[in-house]
Design a protein around this motif. Sequence first.
Motif, PDB file in Angstrom:
ATOM      1  N   ARG A 201       0.819  -1.214   0.000  1.00  0.00           N
ATOM      2  CA  ARG A 201       0.000   0.000   0.000  1.00  0.00           C
ATOM      3  C   ARG A 201       0.848   1.257   0.000  1.00  0.00           C
ATOM      4  O   ARG A 201       0.390   2.336  -0.385  1.00  0.00           O
ATOM      5  N   GLY A 202       2.088   1.163   0.447  1.00  0.00           N
ATOM      6  CA  GLY A 202       2.959   2.336   0.458  1.00  0.00           C
ATOM      7  C   GLY A 202       3.720   2.537  -0.831  1.00  0.00           C
ATOM      8  O   GLY A 202       4.603   3.389  -0.903  1.00  0.00           O
ATOM      9  N   THR A 203       3.376   1.771  -1.864  1.00  0.00           N
ATOM     10  CA  THR A 203       4.096   1.821  -3.132  1.00  0.00           C
ATOM     11  C   THR A 203       3.208   2.399  -4.225  1.00  0.00           C
ATOM     12  O   THR A 203       2.032   2.068  -4.326  1.00  0.00           O
ATOM     13  N   LEU A 204       3.782   3.270  -5.027  1.00  0.00           N
ATOM     14  CA  LEU A 204       3.112   3.821  -6.210  1.00  0.00           C
ATOM     15  C   LEU A 204       3.844   3.314  -7.443  1.00  0.00           C
ATOM     16  O   LEU A 204       5.066   3.458  -7.544  1.00  0.00           O
ATOM     17  N   ALA A 205       3.113   2.701  -8.356  1.00  0.00           N
ATOM     18  CA  ALA A 205       3.699   2.219  -9.609  1.00  0.00           C
ATOM     19  C   ALA A 205       3.515   3.272 -10.696  1.00  0.00           C
ATOM     20  O   ALA A 205       2.411   3.789 -10.885  1.00  0.00           O
ATOM     21  N   LEU A 206       4.586   3.581 -11.399  1.00  0.00           N
ATOM     22  CA  LEU A 206       4.555   4.503 -12.530  1.00  0.00           C
ATOM     23  C   LEU A 206       4.876   3.714 -13.790  1.00  0.00           C
ATOM     24  O   LEU A 206       5.987   3.191 -13.938  1.00  0.00           O
ATOM     25  N   VAL A 207       3.907   3.603 -14.684  1.00  0.00           N
ATOM     26  CA  VAL A 207       4.095   2.857 -15.930  1.00  0.00           C
ATOM     27  C   VAL A 207       4.388   3.855 -17.039  1.00  0.00           C
ATOM     28  O   VAL A 207       3.542   4.678 -17.393  1.00  0.00           O
ATOM     29  N   LEU A 208       5.604   3.796 -17.567  1.00  0.00           N
ATOM     30  CA  LEU A 208       6.039   4.736 -18.607  1.00  0.00           C
ATOM     31  C   LEU A 208       5.536   4.228 -19.952  1.00  0.00           C
ATOM     32  O   LEU A 208       6.042   3.245 -20.491  1.00  0.00           O
TER      33      LEU A 208
ATOM     34  N   GLY B  41       1.855  10.485  -1.481  1.00  0.00           N
ATOM     35  CA  GLY B  41       2.556  10.148  -0.253  1.00  0.00           C
ATOM     36  C   GLY B  41       3.141   8.751  -0.212  1.00  0.00           C
ATOM     37  O   GLY B  41       3.154   8.100   0.841  1.00  0.00           O
ATOM     38  N   ALA B  42       3.646   8.272  -1.331  1.00  0.00           N
ATOM     39  CA  ALA B  42       4.208   6.915  -1.386  1.00  0.00           C
ATOM     40  C   ALA B  42       5.566   6.846  -0.705  1.00  0.00           C
ATOM     41  O   ALA B  42       6.341   7.813  -0.729  1.00  0.00           O
TER      42      ALA B  42
ATOM     43  N   ASP C  42      12.766  12.434 -17.030  1.00  0.00           N
ATOM     44  CA  ASP C  42      12.049  13.704 -17.102  1.00  0.00           C
ATOM     45  C   ASP C  42      10.544  13.483 -17.001  1.00  0.00           C
ATOM     46  O   ASP C  42       9.816  14.305 -16.424  1.00  0.00           O
ATOM     47  N   ALA C  43      10.047  12.362 -17.545  1.00  0.00           N
ATOM     48  CA  ALA C  43       8.617  12.056 -17.442  1.00  0.00           C
ATOM     49  C   ALA C  43       8.207  11.944 -15.974  1.00  0.00           C
ATOM     50  O   ALA C  43       7.137  12.431 -15.576  1.00  0.00           O
ATOM     51  N   VAL C  44       9.040  11.315 -15.169  1.00  0.00           N
ATOM     52  CA  VAL C  44       8.740  11.194 -13.744  1.00  0.00           C
ATOM     53  C   VAL C  44       8.945  12.531 -13.044  1.00  0.00           C
ATOM     54  O   VAL C  44       8.119  12.951 -12.219  1.00  0.00           O
ATOM     55  N   PHE C  45      10.018  13.239 -13.388  1.00  0.00           N
ATOM     56  CA  PHE C  45      10.306  14.538 -12.756  1.00  0.00           C
ATOM     57  C   PHE C  45       9.162  15.528 -12.957  1.00  0.00           C
ATOM     58  O   PHE C  45       8.791  16.263 -12.027  1.00  0.00           O
ATOM     59  N   GLN C  46       8.586  15.557 -14.155  1.00  0.00           N
ATOM     60  CA  GLN C  46       7.511  16.502 -14.416  1.00  0.00           C
ATOM     61  C   GLN C  46       6.244  16.192 -13.617  1.00  0.00           C
ATOM     62  O   GLN C  46       5.310  17.006 -13.587  1.00  0.00           O
ATOM     63  N   ASN C  47       6.206  15.033 -12.981  1.00  0.00           N
ATOM     64  CA  ASN C  47       5.032  14.646 -12.199  1.00  0.00           C
ATOM     65  C   ASN C  47       5.330  14.518 -10.706  1.00  0.00           C
ATOM     66  O   ASN C  47       4.586  13.859  -9.973  1.00  0.00           O
ATOM     67  N   ILE C  48       6.395  15.180 -10.251  1.00  0.00           N
ATOM     68  CA  ILE C  48       6.784  15.075  -8.845  1.00  0.00           C
ATOM     69  C   ILE C  48       5.655  15.519  -7.916  1.00  0.00           C
ATOM     70  O   ILE C  48       5.417  14.906  -6.867  1.00  0.00           O
ATOM     71  N   GLU C  49       4.938  16.581  -8.293  1.00  0.00           N
ATOM     72  CA  GLU C  49       3.859  17.051  -7.418  1.00  0.00           C
ATOM     73  C   GLU C  49       2.778  15.978  -7.249  1.00  0.00           C
ATOM     74  O   GLU C  49       2.245  15.790  -6.150  1.00  0.00           O
ATOM     75  N   HIS C  50       2.468  15.266  -8.325  1.00  0.00           N
ATOM     76  CA  HIS C  50       1.484  14.181  -8.231  1.00  0.00           C
ATOM     77  C   HIS C  50       2.006  13.061  -7.339  1.00  0.00           C
ATOM     78  O   HIS C  50       1.255  12.469  -6.541  1.00  0.00           O
ATOM     79  N   ILE C  51       3.292  12.750  -7.464  1.00  0.00           N
ATOM     80  CA  ILE C  51       3.897  11.691  -6.654  1.00  0.00           C
ATOM     81  C   ILE C  51       3.844  12.059  -5.176  1.00  0.00           C
ATOM     82  O   ILE C  51       3.462  11.247  -4.322  1.00  0.00           O
ATOM     83  N   GLN C  52       4.196  13.303  -4.872  1.00  0.00           N
ATOM     84  CA  GLN C  52       4.176  13.753  -3.483  1.00  0.00           C
ATOM     85  C   GLN C  52       2.753  13.759  -2.924  1.00  0.00           C
ATOM     86  O   GLN C  52       2.542  13.466  -1.748  1.00  0.00           O
ATOM     87  N   PHE C  53       1.790  14.073  -3.768  1.00  0.00           N
ATOM     88  CA  PHE C  53       0.394  14.091  -3.322  1.00  0.00           C
ATOM     89  C   PHE C  53      -0.045  12.724  -2.821  1.00  0.00           C
ATOM     90  O   PHE C  53      -0.777  12.613  -1.835  1.00  0.00           O
TER      91      PHE C  53
END
Length: 412
Positions: A2-9, A116-117, A103-114
């Motif tokens: 539950r503490g993990t967020l998966a990012l599929v590029l 809370g993973a 860069d794809a992940v960097f541009q979405n840092i705010e979403h990642i922080q939201f």
Amino acid sequence: MRGTLALVLAGGRGSRLLDLTDKESKPAVPFGGKYRIIDFPLSNCINSGLRRISVLTQYKAHTLIHHIQRGWAFLRAEVGEFVELWPAQQQTAAGSWYQGTADAVFQNIEHIQFHGAEHILVLAGDHVYRQDYSKLMATHLRSGADVSVACIEVPREQATAFGVVDVDDHDTIIGFLEKPADPPCIPGKPDRAFASMGIYLFNAEFLIRVLEEDAHDPNSSRDFGKNILPSLLGRCRLAAHRFEESCVFPPHATDEPYWRDVGTIDAYWAANLDLVEVTPDLDLYDPAWPIWTDQVQRPGAKFVFDEADRRGMAVDSVLAAGCIVSGGQIKHSLLFNDVRVNSYSVVEDCVVLPRVDIGRRAHLKKAVIAAGTRIPAGLVVGEDAEEDARRFTRTENGVTLITQDMIDRLSL
């Protein structure tokens, strides 16, 4: 998890698939009769208990977005489950599209922080395999690593085509090499090397910090494999995760874990036809590890006519729903949904994408036929290499790619 967020590029074009990606990105390309390539990493997430997933899109994403919305909307947001779509939005001050995987992940840092993973699992959206990511997480936590990189063993002579990971005796990563002429071997296995699978598990705070560093480096191409990971050598704990430890093997377990980058026409053709074997290494019939998708609601495949020279039949083949074999013969081929094979035609060693119509007395061998193509009556492919190359696209390994545009040019 539950503490993990998966990012599929899933933003890549996949230009080596030629005309198959003219209208959609590589992760959206059909595979296996009823699936799309992205269904494999997404299904791995669901089956691993990882239900917080974000899909990052960019190149010609309409088909992919439509597929995700229709086929992956079954998670329950009220209990924190989701598959979110994160399209490229030029979110940095530079106002650029994604410049690379990092860069794809960097541009979405705010979403990642939201969200809370605690951990971020970065996945490629264009590979075909079955993996239990919870086992990857377990080895990551045991190792105390800041970053774990999933690696698959390949013969050393084949490793020149991959990004290669060099490790010590404890599977600590000590080097990254992109398509090296002389790949380093795995300790104790002089004929084997570790290829990176493009699967990275990061501690979230650490990932954000290194992405911010990379964003300020004018010499970076903003890529995980080329820039981020090599820059971390000697600065943190980098661990190699052996794919064999988390691969989901079929009941008839093989010695080799199954993972395919279907990024070329030859590889795409071969991986699809793997599925027609008696005991394929990729087991799509395993109820314990289902591959989920947007189910096309069509009737079952139909075979008609039973005359000596006009018999609707299929041997050593896979046919999806909606197919009609009307007096034609299918041999060692894979047909996607809504394909029609008309009388006296023969389809052999072919991968036929959805909504193809194969005319009477056509004879097709060792071909990939793009979606929606109408094969004219009497067309012969696979007997004259020079003629096939003149009319269509033919690979070095002798696979012929046929599209409707190519057929249209023949009739001009």
